[in-house]
Design an enzyme around this catalytic site. Structure first.
Site, PDB file in Angstrom:
ATOM      1  CG  ASN A 264       2.772  68.756 -33.217  1.00 42.88           C
ATOM      2  OD1 ASN A 264       3.914  67.772 -32.962  1.00 42.88           O
ATOM      3  ND2 ASN A 264       1.698  68.358 -33.784  1.00 42.88           N
TER       4      ASN A 264
ATOM      5  CG  ASP B  11       6.349  62.563 -35.583  1.00 42.33           C
ATOM      6  OD1 ASP B  11       5.099  62.915 -35.865  1.00 42.33           O
ATOM      7  OD2 ASP B  11       7.464  63.036 -36.380  1.00 42.33           O
TER       8      ASP B  11
ATOM      9  CD  GLU C 263      -4.720  66.241 -34.462  1.00 36.52           C
ATOM     10  OE1 GLU C 263      -5.436  67.260 -34.108  1.00 36.52           O
ATOM     11  OE2 GLU C 263      -4.023  66.041 -35.401  1.00 36.52           O
TER      12      GLU C 263
END
Length: 359
Positions: free
Chosen positions: A241, A250, A276
């Site tokens: 991220n 995503d 996650e």
């Protein structure tokens, strides 16, 4: 008198359509793998509708009584396919013979009428076209077939009665089409809401609420059969991220969910716990097989190239905690499996660890 009889017929059609839709939903929920059973029940249900409509005739002239039994055949086919339509048609034929043991011209035409409509409507509903067109063409076929039979029985001198019947039959068909379309849309909306309540919008796996419900169901099975549980976490997911952005994260989560589904058995239950973190219930799975599945999953993830929105391909790894019932009791299974996952991370990640009982 005509309007009173027609009102009664329309009420019967509406009632059977509504409960037929409820029956279809129930069958879809409880007989997902047995389409033939569903079609049989739908055929029997609308066969009862046809038999009922034959008891509520309406006059269109002196000594001329008609009914709307043909609509039940189209309804049956629209919800249950040709098999359901055949069963409904046979029930209507049997009812016709019972009600009128003397086989005259009208009886013979009635039997031919039902069989012909069943064949034509089954063919129409098997075509690739919109629901509206299927009902439109079936309604036209129904009216033509029924009108032709009526013309043969009454002759040319009774054209006014034929016209009345055409209007009534067309109005009833339009009414049922609008009702079934409304019920169909409501059912689709209900299924959509139900799916959203059970599945994670991003990955397509079950959501945390569905995972907890599955856990409660397994607890209440009261069996000593082995069940295994996998807790899965992406290693260093925060870096994905931070470096590539949340859309990339995503994309990784979505692709990982696919790898999980492909690596486990078809009877297993995959879920996203949040972020996650993922979980998989392995029902009726001994420890040896659970370890094999976990290792297969870990290896498949390690080898896979995850494609990001910008086209870049990266590799990720996962850590897995493995818990098993009855080696672990239900009240400690989740906690101990989570501890095993944490242990896998502490030992260097990209591995699986077995949960140990505190006893």
């Amino acid at each position: 008198m005509l309007f009173k009889d027609l009102f009664m017929n329309f009420c019967i059609l509406a009632t059977f359509s509504f409960f037929g839709s409820m029956l279809l939903n129930y069958l879809n929920a409880h007989f997902k793998t047995s389409t033939y059973i569903k079609r049989q029940w739908i055929g029997l249900f609308f066969g009862c509708l046809g038999a009922t409509l034959m008891q509520f005739t309406f006059p269109v002239g002196d000594n001329v009584l008609l009914d709307l039994r043909q609509i039940s055949i189209v309804l049956s086919i629209s919800m249950g396919g040709s098999v359901a339509g055949i069963i409904t048609t046979i029930m209507i034929m049997i009812t016709r013979i019972i009600l009128s043991p003397t086989i005259g011209l009208s009886a013979i035409l009635g039997l031919i009428n039902a069989a012909t409509l069943c064949i034509v409507a089954s063919w129409i509903f098997s075509r690739s076209m919109t629901f509206y067109k299927k009902w439109l063409y079936s309604g036209i076929a129904l009216t033509i077939i029924a009108t032709a039979s009526l013309c043969i029985v009454l002759g040319r001198n009774e054209i006014d009665k034929v016209l009345v019947f055409i209007v009534v039959e067309s109005a009833a068909t339009l009414f049922i089409f609008m009702l079934t379309r409304s019920l169909r849309k409501n059912n689709e909306l209900f299924e959509k809401v139900s799916k959203e309540a059970q599945f994670d919008f991003l990955t397509g796996l079950h959501n945390p609420r569905a995972f907890e419900k599955k856990f409660e169901q397994l607890q209440h099975q009261e069996t000593d059969m082995a069940h295994s549980l996998l807790f899965i976490d992406i290693d260093h997911f925060k870096k994905v991220n931070d470096v590539y952005g949340h859309p990339a994260g995503d994309a990784v989560l979505f692709q990982l969910a696919n790898v999980i589904q492909q690596s486990i058995r078809s009877t297993d239950y995959g879920a996203r716990k949040g972020g996650e973190e993922f979980a998989v219930w392995l029902e009726y799975c001994q420890l040896t097989e659970a370890k094999m599945i976990a290792e297969t999953l870990r290896t498949n993830v390690e080898k896979k190239k995850f494609i990001l929105p910008n086209g870049k391909m990266i590799h990720i790894t996962i850590s897995i905690g493995i818990g098993m019932y009855p080696a672990l009791m239900w009240d400690e299974l989740l906690e101990k499996t989570d501890q095993a996952l944490y242990q896998a991370k502490q030992q260097g990640r990209n591995r699986s660890c077995l949960a140990q009982s505190s006893l």
